[in-house]
Motif scaffolding. Structure first.
Motif, PDB file in Angstrom:
ATOM      1  N   GLY A  11      17.560  44.525  99.492  1.00 46.96           N
ATOM      2  CA  GLY A  11      16.958  43.729 100.560  1.00 46.96           C
ATOM      3  C   GLY A  11      17.647  43.971 101.894  1.00 46.96           C
ATOM      4  O   GLY A  11      16.994  44.096 102.938  1.00 46.96           O
ATOM      5  N   SER A  12      18.972  44.077 101.856  1.00 48.73           N
ATOM      6  CA  SER A  12      19.723  44.351 103.078  1.00 48.73           C
ATOM      7  C   SER A  12      19.348  45.710 103.666  1.00 48.73           C
ATOM      8  O   SER A  12      19.200  45.862 104.889  1.00 48.73           O
ATOM      9  N   GLU A  13      19.178  46.713 102.775  1.00 48.58           N
ATOM     10  CA  GLU A  13      18.787  48.051 103.240  1.00 48.58           C
ATOM     11  C   GLU A  13      17.420  48.014 103.915  1.00 48.58           C
ATOM     12  O   GLU A  13      17.175  48.736 104.890  1.00 48.58           O
ATOM     13  N   LEU A  14      16.530  47.181 103.398  1.00 47.92           N
ATOM     14  CA  LEU A  14      15.167  47.103 103.918  1.00 47.92           C
ATOM     15  C   LEU A  14      15.026  46.099 105.051  1.00 47.92           C
ATOM     16  O   LEU A  14      13.991  46.053 105.726  1.00 47.92           O
ATOM     17  N   GLY A  15      16.055  45.258 105.233  1.00 50.16           N
ATOM     18  CA  GLY A  15      15.992  44.255 106.287  1.00 50.16           C
ATOM     19  C   GLY A  15      15.177  43.040 105.910  1.00 50.16           C
ATOM     20  O   GLY A  15      14.549  42.414 106.776  1.00 50.16           O
ATOM     21  N   VAL A  16      15.168  42.680 104.604  1.00 47.76           N
ATOM     22  CA  VAL A  16      14.442  41.500 104.143  1.00 47.76           C
ATOM     23  C   VAL A  16      15.347  40.696 103.214  1.00 47.76           C
ATOM     24  O   VAL A  16      16.376  41.184 102.752  1.00 47.76           O
ATOM     25  N   ALA A  34      12.065  38.617  98.710  1.00 54.24           N
ATOM     26  CA  ALA A  34      10.846  39.327  99.095  1.00 54.24           C
ATOM     27  C   ALA A  34      10.566  40.514  98.186  1.00 54.24           C
ATOM     28  O   ALA A  34       9.439  41.017  98.134  1.00 54.24           O
ATOM     29  N   LEU A  35      11.581  40.968  97.460  1.00 52.51           N
ATOM     30  CA  LEU A  35      11.418  42.152  96.622  1.00 52.51           C
ATOM     31  C   LEU A  35      10.796  41.842  95.275  1.00 52.51           C
ATOM     32  O   LEU A  35      10.315  42.760  94.592  1.00 52.51           O
ATOM     33  N   TYR A  36      10.798  40.584  94.884  1.00 45.50           N
ATOM     34  CA  TYR A  36      10.356  40.247  93.529  1.00 45.50           C
ATOM     35  C   TYR A  36       8.856  40.430  93.335  1.00 45.50           C
ATOM     36  O   TYR A  36       8.385  40.444  92.211  1.00 45.50           O
ATOM     37  N   ARG A  37       8.119  40.580  94.396  1.00 43.36           N
ATOM     38  CA  ARG A  37       6.684  40.872  94.234  1.00 43.36           C
ATOM     39  C   ARG A  37       6.480  42.353  93.922  1.00 43.36           C
ATOM     40  O   ARG A  37       5.390  42.744  93.507  1.00 43.36           O
ATOM     41  N   TYR A  38       7.517  43.183  94.102  1.00 45.10           N
ATOM     42  CA  TYR A  38       7.422  44.614  93.810  1.00 45.10           C
ATOM     43  C   TYR A  38       8.203  44.988  92.553  1.00 45.10           C
ATOM     44  O   TYR A  38       7.915  46.021  91.935  1.00 45.10           O
ATOM     45  N   ALA A  63       6.209  36.967 107.227  1.00 49.09           N
ATOM     46  CA  ALA A  63       7.444  37.404 107.866  1.00 49.09           C
ATOM     47  C   ALA A  63       8.453  37.879 106.829  1.00 49.09           C
ATOM     48  O   ALA A  63       9.181  38.840 107.059  1.00 49.09           O
ATOM     49  N   SER A  64       8.490  37.239 105.653  1.00 48.35           N
ATOM     50  CA  SER A  64       9.466  37.618 104.632  1.00 48.35           C
ATOM     51  C   SER A  64       9.165  38.994 104.063  1.00 48.35           C
ATOM     52  O   SER A  64      10.020  39.609 103.454  1.00 48.35           O
ATOM     53  N   ASP A  65       7.937  39.476 104.255  1.00 48.85           N
ATOM     54  CA  ASP A  65       7.524  40.753 103.703  1.00 48.85           C
ATOM     55  C   ASP A  65       7.614  41.877 104.742  1.00 48.85           C
ATOM     56  O   ASP A  65       7.234  43.003 104.476  1.00 48.85           O
ATOM     57  N   ARG A  66       8.111  41.561 105.913  1.00 56.52           N
ATOM     58  CA  ARG A  66       8.221  42.565 106.974  1.00 56.52           C
ATOM     59  C   ARG A  66       9.691  42.869 107.195  1.00 56.52           C
ATOM     60  O   ARG A  66      10.481  42.000 107.534  1.00 56.52           O
ATOM     61  N   GLY A  67      10.067  44.097 106.960  1.00 55.72           N
ATOM     62  CA  GLY A  67      11.467  44.474 107.048  1.00 55.72           C
ATOM     63  C   GLY A  67      11.760  45.390 108.212  1.00 55.72           C
ATOM     64  O   GLY A  67      10.982  45.517 109.162  1.00 55.72           O
TER      65      GLY A  67
END
Length: 243
Positions: free
Chosen positions: A49-54, A58-62, A13-17
């Motif tokens: 993260g806010s722009e992506l909705g997450v 969740a971004l640290y894997r990218y 769920a944390s990876d779905r934006g």
């Protein structure tokens, strides 16, 4: 097992934006769009993260940190450059035509994303060659292979590569420097803020400012590049002395 099933859905769920499941391309494209709209100062993990909705985590894997995210923006610019060029290795009319093609495509990418252009200097000054994004390394390879294929030896090819890169990035930087002091002014002198420049100490700059405010455009880029390359080849193909 119950604990495992509890944790699994939470991670997914944390990876779905807002736009579906994240991937590196979507993250970088959204980051570049944010910078295009609001500048580099607006970019942070939390804002992205806010722009992506997450959540930002969740971004640290990218991108493992802010520097990695900035390197990713450089990668995104060079990937766009690749899209504007023919496949690497495809034959071109001659080496000069190939360099002009690369220069014009780079110019177009930079003018499409002016807010991100400073990263082409700051991040590449901070990142050693072997750690640069793959798209950047492919650009280096394209230019050097073009020169070596034209008959330039290693030393001269390296010199041309350095001069070409310096001219291209320097030209784009000058093109994008802000010149207008007050965009609401219709009078050219006040629009450029010439009243802020001392006529006694800076008379030549004041007289030339209006001309400097005009962009040289692709024509200026091409003319300067030709003048630069003439110094290496005398206007023709490389001779044995230049190799």
């Amino acid at each position: 097992m119950a604990n495992s099933s509890r944790n699994g859905p939470a991670r997914r769920a944390s990876d779905r934006g807002r736009y579906g499941r994240l991937n590196r391309g979507r993250v970088l494209a959204t980051a570049l769009d944010l910078v295009d709209r609001e500048g580099l100062s607006a970019l942070s993990m939390r804002r992205l993260g806010s722009e992506l909705g997450v959540e930002a985590m969740a971004l640290y894997r990218y991108a493992s940190n802010k520097d990695a995210l900035l390197d990713g923006l450089v990668e995104a610019l060079y990937l766009e450059l690749e899209d504007r060029l023919p496949p690497a290795g495809e034959s071109v009319a001659d080496w000069r035509a190939g360099l002009h093609q690369i220069a014009r495509a780079t110019y177009d990418v930079c003018l499409a994303h002016p807010q991100a252009v400073p990263l082409l200097a700051t991040r590449l000054l901070a990142v050693p060659l072997a750690r640069r994004p793959a798209a950047v390394l492919r650009d280096h390879e394209r230019v050097l292979a073009l020169l070596r294929g034209a008959g330039f030896g290693e030393t001269t090819a390296s010199a041309v590569f350095r001069a070409f890169t310096a001219w291209l990035l320097g030209y784009v930087t000058v093109e994008l420097r802000p010149m207008v002091d007050n965009p609401d002014e219709t009078d050219p002198a006040f629009r450029l803020g010439l009243h802020r420049l001392s006529p006694k100490e800076l008379p030549t700059l004041r007289d030339t400012a209006a001309s400097l405010a005009e962009r040289g455009g692709p024509e200026g880029l091409a003319a300067g590049l030709d003048a630069l390359l003439d110094g290496f080849s005398g206007g023709g193909p490389p001779s044995a002395a230049s190799r």
